[in-house]
Design a protein around this motif. Structure first.
Motif, PDB file in Angstrom:
ATOM      1  N   UNK A 271       4.322  10.252  -6.784  1.00 18.11           N
ATOM      2  CA  UNK A 271       5.641  10.624  -7.299  1.00 18.11           C
ATOM      3  C   UNK A 271       5.923  10.155  -8.726  1.00 18.11           C
ATOM      4  N   UNK A 272       5.236   9.140  -9.202  1.00 14.49           N
ATOM      5  CA  UNK A 272       5.536   8.575 -10.526  1.00 14.49           C
ATOM      6  C   UNK A 272       4.283   8.628 -11.390  1.00 14.49           C
ATOM      7  N   UNK A 273       3.971   9.781 -11.902  1.00 14.46           N
ATOM      8  CA  UNK A 273       2.733   9.960 -12.646  1.00 14.46           C
ATOM      9  C   UNK A 273       2.716   9.164 -13.949  1.00 14.46           C
ATOM     10  N   UNK A 274       3.869   8.846 -14.496  1.00 15.77           N
ATOM     11  CA  UNK A 274       3.897   8.096 -15.749  1.00 15.77           C
ATOM     12  C   UNK A 274       3.352   6.681 -15.581  1.00 15.77           C
ATOM     13  N   UNK A 275       3.543   6.114 -14.399  1.00 17.24           N
ATOM     14  CA  UNK A 275       3.119   4.728 -14.171  1.00 17.24           C
ATOM     15  C   UNK A 275       1.798   4.632 -13.410  1.00 17.24           C
ATOM     16  N   UNK A 276       1.219   5.787 -13.058  1.00 14.85           N
ATOM     17  CA  UNK A 276      -0.005   5.757 -12.249  1.00 14.85           C
ATOM     18  C   UNK A 276      -1.141   5.046 -12.964  1.00 14.85           C
ATOM     19  N   UNK A 277      -1.352   5.368 -14.237  1.00 11.17           N
ATOM     20  CA  UNK A 277      -2.482   4.792 -14.972  1.00 11.17           C
ATOM     21  C   UNK A 277      -2.343   3.279 -15.133  1.00 11.17           C
TER      22      UNK A 277
ATOM     23  N   UNK B 158       6.153  18.132  -0.841  1.00 12.48           N
ATOM     24  CA  UNK B 158       6.569  19.474  -0.437  1.00 12.48           C
ATOM     25  C   UNK B 158       7.010  20.290  -1.660  1.00 12.48           C
ATOM     26  N   UNK B 159       7.788  19.631  -2.540  1.00  9.64           N
ATOM     27  CA  UNK B 159       8.241  20.339  -3.746  1.00  9.64           C
ATOM     28  C   UNK B 159       7.068  20.688  -4.659  1.00  9.64           C
TER      29      UNK B 159
ATOM     30  N   UNK C 287       8.120   6.677   2.251  1.00  9.56           N
ATOM     31  CA  UNK C 287       7.497   7.839   2.886  1.00  9.56           C
ATOM     32  C   UNK C 287       8.374   9.085   2.766  1.00  9.56           C
ATOM     33  N   UNK C 288       9.692   8.902   2.909  1.00 10.41           N
ATOM     34  CA  UNK C 288      10.603  10.038   2.783  1.00 10.41           C
ATOM     35  C   UNK C 288      10.556  10.623   1.367  1.00 10.41           C
ATOM     36  N   UNK C 289      10.570   9.740   0.371  1.00  6.56           N
ATOM     37  CA  UNK C 289      10.491  10.210  -1.012  1.00  6.56           C
ATOM     38  C   UNK C 289       9.143  10.872  -1.306  1.00  6.56           C
ATOM     39  N   UNK C 290       8.089  10.313  -0.736  1.00  9.28           N
ATOM     40  CA  UNK C 290       6.757  10.890  -0.944  1.00  9.28           C
ATOM     41  C   UNK C 290       6.653  12.269  -0.319  1.00  9.28           C
TER      42      UNK C 290
ATOM     43  N   UNK D 178       0.830  -1.203   0.000  1.00  8.76           N
ATOM     44  CA  UNK D 178       0.000   0.000   0.000  1.00  8.76           C
ATOM     45  C   UNK D 178       0.866   1.256   0.000  1.00  8.76           C
ATOM     46  N   UNK D 179       1.954   1.244   0.772  1.00  7.58           N
ATOM     47  CA  UNK D 179       2.856   2.392   0.803  1.00  7.58           C
ATOM     48  C   UNK D 179       3.488   2.631  -0.565  1.00  7.58           C
ATOM     49  N   UNK D 180       3.897   1.548  -1.225  1.00  6.36           N
ATOM     50  CA  UNK D 180       4.491   1.687  -2.559  1.00  6.36           C
ATOM     51  C   UNK D 180       3.459   2.201  -3.571  1.00  6.36           C
TER      52      UNK D 180
END
Length: 462
Positions: free
Chosen positions: A113-119, A205-206, A197-200, A104-106
């Motif tokens: 963070x990875x909009x290209x692979x979201x779909x 924030x950015x 979580x750190x990467x998210x 679930x976290x991944x």
């Protein structure tokens, strides 16, 4: 000599945990299955998997394993094959509970963070495949532990209890497997959860800074940022809950070996053993806290929970209020309705019809009389001296030994009769017909609305 304090605490703690854990996880499964929490199907599938894994862990570890060891020290669950199977199922359920959280976290990391692979990745089908794969791997990984136990003793050809084999602590294979197991659960999952979580957080924030600059909305409401904030709260709450409650177990497993695992000594009170048992209790507590997290972080989940509780309370409250307000209408079976008179409306030019009674076989007269008396006792019919309307009864023997019905021959029905305004019967009433026929539903009737019933005895019954 009294038991150790930690053992006394566990005797109270685990039954309460079982009751709460089963209840909250079942409630979570029901609410999420309804699909009205405003979550995507992908997220709902992961949360359902986590709830199912937590529920299975509570049943297997808390009830079948720990409560059984505490309250039932000798039963069929201690037969070596069954005991070994329970331990294997516990390891599989534990791994599923841990790795479903990682999955679930991944998934949230990919979504944010990875909009290209979201779909492609963040779909219900992918979630089902991932959960199934994790479950299959967990089951396969736990199978070798089935062969790491041997019976403690054999009585009458039956092997009892599970103790580790002689080569478990000396074999290179088992040492390596135990080392890998300690890394897989839970060190590596904790590392992955913290990393994702750190990467998210960094990405959110950015992205929020860039979004504020583009929209120039320092003090305006931004729905997109609010949705991201809610996702962060849910994600970090679940992850933090997992890490917090597992930390004591992790520290103990890295420093000390397990002690008194099957409660062989109930007076054991070594400090290391107490830390071990506290780690187990906190670890299992994490299986019952996710519902609280959903309720605090998801508004629609909280509304669904309130709706369910309100329905149960309101249903019982409404029934109580109705029974309290109308006590006479809800009388005991075998008593008539009070304060109500029923009448049959017919046209004025209708002539009464009176039929002679049908002959009753001599062998059935006594049973018919008993049945009529029973109907009188239940206030379904009442006896009268004479009346202008009469419809005979026909005795139809049934398997229960007694049954009769009215005989409506041509002439007893008159199309000029007016329909009675009864919500339970929308069709026209026959001249002289009765009202409801259930026990306790027959009320007093107005004069002129009776009907004689003559089975061949003196005095008609209505």
């Amino acid at each position: 000599m009294s038991y150790a304090v930690i053992f006394q605490i566990e005797r109270i703690y685990y039954p309460l945990l079982a009751a709460v854990g089963i209840t909250v996880n079942l409630v979570t499964i029901v609410i999420l299955s309804r699909g009205k929490c405003g979550l995507s199907k992908c997220i709902a599938r992961y949360l359902l998997g986590m709830a199912a894994a937590d529920l299975s862990l509570v049943i297997i570890d808390v009830i079948l394993k720990r409560m059984n060891s505490i309250y039932f020290p000798m039963n069929f669950l201690y037969i070596t094959p069954i005991c070994s199977l329970i331990l294997v199922l516990y390891i599989a359920a534990r791994d599923c509970s841990v790795w479903f959280t990682v999955a679930f976290t991944f998934d949230r990391f990919v979504t944010i963070c990875c909009h290209r692979f979201t779909a492609k990745y963040c779909t219900e089908r992918t979630a089902a495949v991932v959960l199934s794969a994790v479950w299959a791997v967990a089951c396969l990984r736990s199978l070798p532990f089935y062969f790491s136990y041997q019976p403690s003793f054999i009585t009458d050809g039956v092997a009892w209890f599970c103790v580790t084999t002689d080569d478990y602590y000396t074999s290179t294979f088992w040492k390596a497997y135990e080392y890998i197991d300690s890394i897989i659960t839970p060190l590596f999952p904790i590392f992955l959860i913290l990393s994702f979580n750190a990467l998210t957080i960094r990405h959110i924030i950015a992205a929020n800074r860039v979004r504020k600059r583009i929209r120039n909305t320092e003090n305006q409401r931004d729905p997109e940022m609010e949705n991201r904030r809610k996702s962060m709260v849910l994600l970090f709450a679940l992850s933090g809950n997992f890490i917090l409650f597992w930390m004591t177990y992790v520290v103990h497993s890295l420093i000390w070996e397990l002690q008194n695992y099957e409660y062989t000594d109930r007076h054991y009170s070594n400090p290391v053993y107490i830390a071990q048992q506290m780690g187990f209790m906190l670890q299992l507590l994490s299986c019952s806290t996710n519902t609280c997290i959903y309720g605090l972080s998801l508004t629609k989940f909280r509304e669904e929970l309130k709706t369910g509780l309100k329905y149960l309370v309101t249903l019982n409250g409404k029934l109580y209020d109705v029974l309290k307000k109308y006590p006479k209408e809800f009388c005991k079976p075998g008593s008539p309705i009070q304060g109500f008179k029923m009448s049959v409306r017919i046209q004025k030019d209708v002539r009464p019809v009176f039929f002679k009674p049908c002959p009753v076989p001599y062998a059935l007269k006594e049973k018919v009389e008993q049945e009529l008396k029973g109907l009188e006792t239940e206030y379904i019919i009442s006896e009268i001296d004479q009346f202008n309307w009469a419809t005979p009864i026909v005795v139809v023997p049934k398997t229960d030994g007694k049954r009769f019905c009215d005989l409506f021959k041509p002439g007893t029905r008159d199309p000029r009769s007016q329909a009675a305004r009864n919500p339970r019967s929308q069709g026209p009433r026959e001249p002289g017909t009765q009202g409801a026929r259930e026990p306790g539903s027959q009320g007093p009737r107005e004069p002129g609305s009776h009907r004689a019933r003559e089975p061949g005895s003196q005095g008609a019954r209505n």
